[in-house]
Motif scaffolding. Structure first.
Motif, mmCIF file in Angstrom:
data_model
loop_
_atom_site.group_PDB
_atom_site.id
_atom_site.type_symbol
_atom_site.label_atom_id
_atom_site.label_comp_id
_atom_site.label_asym_id
_atom_site.label_seq_id
_atom_site.Cartn_x
_atom_site.Cartn_y
_atom_site.Cartn_z
ATOM 1 N N PHE A 307 80.119 35.216 98.669
ATOM 2 C CA PHE A 307 81.015 34.613 97.802
ATOM 3 C C PHE A 307 82.197 34.665 98.098
ATOM 4 C CE2 PHE A 307 77.219 35.771 95.472
ATOM 5 C CZ PHE A 307 76.644 34.652 94.730
ATOM 6 N N ARG A 308 83.316 33.848 97.547
ATOM 7 C CA ARG A 308 84.670 33.819 97.943
ATOM 8 C C ARG A 308 85.514 33.593 96.581
ATOM 9 N NH1 ARG A 308 87.182 28.876 98.398
ATOM 10 N NH2 ARG A 308 88.804 29.554 99.758
ATOM 11 N N TYR A 309 86.478 34.225 96.300
ATOM 12 C CA TYR A 309 87.577 34.171 95.317
ATOM 13 C C TYR A 309 88.544 33.199 95.611
ATOM 14 C CZ TYR A 309 85.560 38.587 93.867
ATOM 15 O OH TYR A 309 84.723 39.592 93.458
ATOM 16 N N HIS A 310 88.982 32.320 94.628
ATOM 17 C CA HIS A 310 90.095 31.237 94.981
ATOM 18 C C HIS A 310 91.082 32.087 95.454
ATOM 19 C CE1 HIS A 310 93.347 28.540 94.057
ATOM 20 N NE2 HIS A 310 92.530 27.261 93.809
ATOM 21 N N PRO A 311 92.094 31.527 96.728
ATOM 22 C CA PRO A 311 93.012 32.259 97.137
ATOM 23 C C PRO A 311 93.983 32.425 96.106
ATOM 24 C CG PRO A 311 92.479 30.189 98.444
ATOM 25 C CD PRO A 311 91.674 30.204 97.115
ATOM 26 N N LEU A 312 94.333 31.783 95.171
ATOM 27 C CA LEU A 312 95.637 32.495 94.160
ATOM 28 C C LEU A 312 94.987 33.398 93.382
ATOM 29 C CD1 LEU A 312 97.143 28.943 93.265
ATOM 30 C CD2 LEU A 312 97.783 30.684 94.924
ATOM 31 N N LEU A 313 93.695 33.422 93.095
ATOM 32 C CA LEU A 313 93.076 34.353 92.023
ATOM 33 C C LEU A 313 93.146 35.798 93.073
ATOM 34 C CD1 LEU A 313 91.795 35.694 89.762
ATOM 35 C CD2 LEU A 313 89.469 34.834 90.840
#
Length: 857
Positions: A307-313
């Motif tokens: 999984f990946r988190y949104h860059p800004l998150l």
């Protein structure tokens, strides 16, 4: 259809008014148009993706042609009577409840509100779209159950559009399986470049395309983040953090918030890695829950289970982690580095070790596992990580010093690299990997660059012997080191003028390097093989190796490497033999600019040789002679490469022929050179010198040996010389026959240059005579084909011949192949002869090249 900047706060049951029209988003409007031809459309994404804005703008455009009801949900709608009453009111305001309709007198006080609503909807003669906005606000099981019953057999007149931040707990799987569900997710709502460019804040800032692309990467097309970032002020970036924490993070349980903070230090995360970072045991379940909740967590489509988190998150979480737990980020990076190391994902481990400033771990991991990737397509990634090591830490461990040497060498600082290696010169206590890395890097700097080929071959031989006693569990990069050592020995043997031994090791190096992905070593081996077969007079085979080497260099970013430089210099020589001077000059330009400002001793001499041959081809033998003399004078005393000495002598001899000094050539090659018999190129050059002084008998002895030899360029030259000699003696028929043989041989390889080496007037006269007398309709030299098609194999290889063919690229002898296949050596040799015949090859190497060209291996 246009998406708008914002919508007014609507009453519960009125379509919101749209203000400030902004960006055309026709593709999403078309998705909604297609969606309402089915029972259910789901618009599902986290906050700030423009879901309600999109649907409201679409509903406004559609109002003229269809009925659209709108219900903005909130916590009050967890009361079934409130929910269903407002549904009917929304339909009434959309004009879907005419006077006398069953819906107009619907009694929702009964327990089965959904059933009552169905009866009314079934009576409608015109379809109606009902938008349920903020559907995530509703979680009452009675409301969900009633709506589920309604959707079990949906009324033909009703089209539902569900707008939600999270996945609704409705039985949408049935619609999905039947193809009756249209879904618009964050990936669809994400702004594309053309759409982002139309945002007023972007237009106002006048952002160039490159900067806009960076903002899109950073925001992933999330419109709220994109608009805030476009301002490029600290306050707006901080506003993004506040927005995400208020709208996304704060709504999560405290345990989940801590989970996000700890796992945000990695670009992607899987369940086991998250377990290690958080101490949890069910991290995969948490990650899937965050994805279903559209909490700016998404699956990595390229890696199942990740999984990946949104860059800004991630940025917001990093900021919060630094505030809540100063120093925790380094601890977490160290845990990640150790986890990735256990999983053998060494590049990821190195990145996290650098982020944790765990320099000793980084040095050990690099040398034990991946420093050889400096020679592969992974070079840039590795060097970027190694550059993070502080200069003052280089001397901490031998491994860090080797890492520093790799960085210096990659940047062209050979002196600095040697200085770093000097820090590791004490072999006591070095690990196996550290010792071998030191040996190979040391050999390159101390022996290859100054041109001490005997020492290079000796060092490579020692390394191969040491490697043969090791296992993969003792040295994970064993096969990589073996490929490097094979290439060092093969190239060293070539410059020691031992072509047969060099050929065997270079083939082995190319095969070994390809199998483990050490790209630069494969390029080196192919470039040296190209030069080897060029010097043996096989132009097409040499060109095949050059093309393969340069294509690898282009694909993997090694076009400016010294290895690609050698391939280009060899290409220049090949182009000269094809009489393509402009192409040769361009290849020389690329070759002499590769490998840095300080070329190795060998490369400097080869570059001078190519320049000399270009000068010869342009009719400047005196300048060529000066170039060769300068190359000899400037060669360092450390250069021990007999092949270069021999090649320089041959080039000087060709220059002597052009200058009219044949006796110097005869003196140079009488007696024979120290290494024994003359090469075919040397023999034909000497024969031409004898012809120039009318020693026809001695010339014929030499020419007879070369005419039927394997060096195609020398053979063509020998036939031309024979034709000139026969013509001078008045043997017209023999002269024409010899010239025809020269043309035929030249045609097969595309050779042209030998025809330019002889007196042009006499050559033209002989060619004119040949055209009149030769019965065969063969093209003349002036129109020799630059490219000739490769012959197709006349027969299909048998199964057993294919078995033998698979062993030909290896270094195994015929006897060893026989042992592996459990057949006799005579049978193997018979199969090899048959393979050569069917592939149109004269020897083993040519058969392998031909087989690869037609896809047999």
């Amino acid at each position: 259809m246009r998406e708008t900047g914002w919508i007014t706060s609507p009453s519960r049951t009125g379509r919101p008014a749209v203000r400030q029209s902004l960006v055309p988003r026709r593709r999403l409007g078309e998705m909604l148009d297609a969606g309402v031809s089915r029972a259910v459309t789901l618009v599902c994404a986290g906050p700030g993706w423009g879901k309600s804005t999109l649907v409201a703008a679409w509903a406004e455009d559609r109002a003229a042609t269809g009925r659209v009801g709108w219900l903005a949900l909130n916590s009050r709608h967890n009361d079934p009577r409130v929910f269903w009453s407002d549904v009917v009111e929304a339909l009434r305001q959309a004009g879907a409840v005419p006077c006398g309709s069953p819906l107009d007198r619907l009694d929702l006080r009964t327990g089965d509100q959904a059933g009552a609503l169905r009866s009314g909807l079934d009576a409608l003669d015109v379809p109606v779209v009902l938008v349920l906005d903020d559907f995530h606000e509703v979680d009452d099981v009675r409301v969900i159950g009633g709506l589920s019953m309604l959707l079990h057999d949906p009324p033909s007149s009703l089209r539902l559009v569900l707008v939600s931040r999270s996945e609704p707990s409705l039985p949408l799987h049935r619609f999905r399986a039947a193809g009756d569900l249209t879904e618009i997710r964050a990936r669809h709502l994400a702004f594309r470049a053309s759409e982002a460019a139309e945002l007023p804040v972007v237009r106002h800032q006048g952002l160039p395309a490159e900067q806009l692309a960076e903002l899109l990467d950073r925001s992933d097309g999330w419109v709220v983040g994109l608009q805030m970032l476009a301002g490029q002020t600290h306050g707006e970036v901080r506003a993004i953090t506040d927005y995400l924490f208020r709208e996304v993070v704060s709504a999560l349980p405290a345990k989940t918030r801590t989970f996000l903070l700890h796992t945000s230090i990695t670009e992607t995360v899987c369940g086991p890695l998250a377990d290690a970072l958080t101490g949890e045991t069910h991290s995969r379940r948490i990650l899937e829950g965050l994805e279903n909740a559209n909490a700016f967590v998404a699956r990595d489509p390229a890696r199942p289970g990740w999984f990946r988190y949104h860059p800004l998150l991630r940025e917001a979480l990093h900021h919060q982690l630094a505030l809540d737990r100063p120093g925790a980020e380094a601890e977490l990076h160290l845990i990640a580095a150790q986890w990735y190391a256990r999983e053998q994902s060494i590049m990821d481990s190195l990145r996290h070790a650098a982020a944790a400033r765990a320099w000793h771990l980084l040095g050990r991991l690099c040398v034990d596992h991946v420093i050889v990737t400096v020679l592969s397509g992974e070079r840039a990634r590795l060097i970027d990580v190694l550059r993070q090591v502080p200069v003052e830490r280089y001397a901490d461990t031998p491994e860090l010093a080797l890492c520093a040497a790799a960085v210096r060498y990659d940047s062209g600082d050979r002196t600095g690299a040697a200085g770093m290696l000097a820090l590791v010169r004490s072999p006591a206590g070095l690990s196996v990997a550290t010792g071998l890395t030191l040996q190979l890097m040391d050999a390159g700097l101390r022996f290859w660059r100054p041109g001490n080929m005997p020492r290079l071959v000796g060092a490579a031989t020692d390394t191969l012997k040491e490697l043969s006693a090791l296992r993969l569990d003792q040295l994970p990069s064993l096969l990589h080191y073996r490929a490097i050592a094979l290439d060092e020995k093969g190239s060293g043997l070539l410059w020691l003028d031992e072509p047969d031994h060099a050929d065997r090791y270079l083939w082995a190096a190319a095969t070994a390097a390809r199998s483990v992905g050490v790209t630069l070593i494969e390029i080196s081996a192919l470039a040296h093989l190209a030069l080897l077969v060029f010097l043996q007079g096989s132009l097409r085979e040499a060109a095949g190796f050059v093309v393969a080497a340069l294509e690898l260099a282009r694909r993997h970013g090694f076009e400016s490497s010294a290895q690609a430089g050698l391939a280009n210099l060899t290409l220049a020589l090949i182009e000269l033999e094809y009489d393509r001077v402009a192409e040769a000059q361009e290849a020389l330009r690329r070759g002499q600019h590769a490998g840095g400002e300080e070329p190795s001793a060998v490369m400097a001499v080869v570059t001078a040789l190519v320049r000399a041959y270009l000068l010869l081809s342009s009719g400047e033998p005196a300048a060529a002679r000066s170039q060769l003399q300068q190359a000899r004078e400037e060669a360092p005393p450390t250069l021990v490469a007999p092949l270069l000495d021999r090649w320089l002598s041959l080039a000087e001899s060709e220059t002597d022929l052009a200058l009219g000094s044949p006796r110097e050539i005869i003196a140079r090659y009488r007696p024979a050179p120290p290494r024994g018999t003359l090469t075919q190129a040397e023999q034909v050059c000497t024969a031409r010198a004898h012809l120039a002084v009318s020693n026809h008998q001695e010339a014929e002895v030499l020419l007879a040996r070369v005419r039927e030899g394997t060096n195609h360029v020398a053979a063509v030259t020998a036939w031309i010389a024979t034709a000139f000699a026969a013509d001078a003696e008045g043997h017209g028929n023999r002269s024409i026959d010899a010239l025809s043989r020269a043309v035929q041989a030249a045609e097969r390889e595309g050779i042209r240059r030998p025809f330019r080496r002889f007196d042009a007037r006499r050559m033209n006269a002989l060619l004119d005579r040949r055209r009149w007398l030769d019965e065969q309709d063969l093209p003349t030299v002036g129109v020799l084909a630059e490219e000739t098609s490769e012959p197709a194999p006349s027969e299909v290889l048998s199964e057993r011949e294919r078995d033998v063919l698979r062993y030909l690229p290896t270094v195994l002898t015929a006897g060893e192949i026989a042992g592996h296949l459990s057949i006799s050596i005579n049978t193997v040799k018979a199969h090899m002869r048959s393979i050569y015949r069917k592939l149109g090859a004269a020897r083993r190497r040519e058969a392998v090249v031909r087989a690869r060209q037609i896809g047999l291996i």
